[in-house]
Design an enzyme around this catalytic site. Structure first.
Site, PDB file in Angstrom:
ATOM      1  CG  HIS A   3      23.121  67.758  28.726  1.00  0.00           C
ATOM      2  ND1 HIS A   3      22.065  67.999  28.018  1.00  0.00           N
ATOM      3  CD2 HIS A   3      22.467  67.780  29.917  1.00  0.00           C
ATOM      4  CE1 HIS A   3      21.125  67.867  28.585  1.00  0.00           C
ATOM      5  NE2 HIS A   3      21.404  67.564  30.006  1.00  0.00           N
TER       6      HIS A   3
ATOM      7  CD  GLU B 267      24.023  63.939  32.032  1.00  0.00           C
ATOM      8  OE1 GLU B 267      23.051  63.657  32.846  1.00  0.00           O
ATOM      9  OE2 GLU B 267      24.424  65.330  32.000  1.00  0.00           O
TER      10      GLU B 267
ATOM     11  CD  GLU C 165      17.797  68.679  30.277  1.00  0.00           C
ATOM     12  OE1 GLU C 165      18.448  69.141  31.176  1.00  0.00           O
ATOM     13  OE2 GLU C 165      17.732  67.724  29.626  1.00  0.00           O
TER      14      GLU C 165
END
Length: 426
Positions: A49, A52, A129
């Site tokens: 992640h 990414e 996040e």
């Protein structure tokens, strides 16, 4: 229904799949990596992640602003995501823009800069996040429940990682993992729309030429040990919340199981829409929840069926009992043919509408290659769905809902709610 699907496998293992869709003036092209959070060690939890995110901070040829401006200029939708089993990057553009779009995608995947200052900045973004998840009760319950359902297994870890792991990532760690796991042997290039297969192959060869023709080594096999779900009863009090959030879970067919089509239709009957049993029973008839539903999550070697509901603290016990009652009902009574037909119509309509989307078809090509190792035609899927009978649904229900591995999770203002194992027996 003729599907113009072609496949090419280049040296070092990179796979290229295309589906020509006559009449379109668009193309969706993407690069999928056969790596997700289940392929990470505990110390590297969240690194797929993180990568990414990090590739968008700049490459050897493009700054972060260059990437943003070029994406906007192409006029398409650039999407990136990480799941437990894969990481994907896809861009939908006008057909004439495919060469520029693929050059951008390939540059992100093959030549990220991973500047240390940029990585530190992105760490802060990802930590924010994580805080969003903590402030979203249904997502927080999902992460807590996954950890309890898949103890000591990567499927139980959060895709975005933890504050401890993400804060530990540096340029050396990120670069080493990227070089090893995001290599050509783990890449699937898929595209659908108005394009020529051979032309895309040429683009891939040009973009990854040095990696394809060099003496690079195949990455070592990543351990993918089979998960063995636990049967947790997880009760988390958060009195500051107005609602109680509930999950009831059962084992389920995996993505390769022959019974996956019947299971999908059973999940639809149970809680797949506004006509489903749970929605009608819990929301429409009794008004006990605004959000309620059910579905199956399927991985390559395991599946999980979950019922979710958010309700007031005083209604928790009633919602649990009604949910379990609906599970018992499909175990003891065959689903009526007209109800099965409704679920089939819903599934087939979704498939047929998806045929109009180059994004959906490119994604399906990549996922089928990664999970099944082959292209599954639309005709085959439709035939499998149409062949499902009421007895198939009951067989799935009896196989999985009567398991000793039923589990429950609850989070929020629970008003003293408690449940024991005997209550979960179907």
């Amino acid at each position: 229904m003729i599907e113009e699907v072609r496949s090419t496998r280049l040296p070092k293992g990179i796979t290229i799949l295309t589906e020509h869709m006559p009449g379109l003036r668009s193309v969706t092209a993407g690069i999928w990596v056969r790596r997700g959070s289940r392929h990470e060690t505990p110390e590297l939890n969240g690194i797929c992640h993180f990568i990414e995110h990090a590739v968008f901070k700049g490459t050897q040829r493009r700054t972060a602003r260059d990437i943003a401006v070029e994406s906007d200029r192409l006029g398409g939708n650039l999407d990136a995501f990480t799941t437990h089993e894969m990481t994907g990057f896809a861009l939908k553009v006008a057909d004439r823009s495919l060469p520029q779009a693929f050059d951008l995608l390939a540059d992100l995947l093959a030549h990220p800069r991973f500047d240390q200052i940029d990585l530190e900045r992105e760490q802060r973004v990802i930590l924010e996040e994580m805080k969003m998840v903590e402030d979203t009760p249904d997502e927080l319950l999902g992460e807590l429940f996954n950890a309890a359902y898949f103890p000591d297994h990567p499927l139980g870890r959060p895709i975005e990682g933890t504050e401890e792991t993400v804060s530990s990532f540096n340029q050396d760690t990120i670069s080493a993992f990227h070089a090893r796991e995001f290599s050509p042997s783990n890449l699937v290039v898929a595209a659908a729309g108005n394009l020529e297969h051979d032309r895309l192959v040429e683009m891939v060869e040009a973009a990854f030429g040095s990696a394809l023709n060099g003496d690079g080594h195949k990455p070592p096999a990543v351990s993918e040990r089979r998960p063995f779900p636990a049967a947790p009863i997880l009760i988390e009090q958060k009195k500051e919340l107005e609602q109680a959030h509930l999950v009831i879970a059962a084992p389920w067919p995996d993505a390769r199981d022959n019974e996956r089509y019947g299971a999908s239709l059973l999940a639809s009957v149970m809680g797949g829409g506004t006509s489903s049993r749970l929605w009608q029973t819990i929301r429409e008839e009794r008004g006990l929840a605004y959000s309620v539903g059910a579905g199956g999550s399927t991985f390559s070697d395991v599946g999980v069926f979950t019922i979710y509901a958010g309700t007031s603290p005083e209604h928790v016990d009633e919602v649990v009992d009604l949910s379990l009652s609906e599970m018992r009902r499909v175990v003891n009574e065959s689903v009526p043919p007209e109800e099965l037909k409704l679920a089939k119509d819903q599934a087939l309509s979704s498939i047929l509408l998806g045929l109009e989307s180059s994004s959906a078809r490119a994604s399906a090509l990549a996922r089928q290659e990664i999970i099944h190792g082959r292209h599954i035609t639309t005709e085959e899927v439709i035939q499998k769905i149409e062949a499902v009978e009421p007895d198939d649904l009951q067989r799935v229900a009896r196989r999985f809902f009567t398991s000793e591995s039923l589990a429950l999770g609850a989070l929020g203002n629970l008003n003293g709610f408690r449940v024991d194992r005997s209550r979960l027996r179907i």
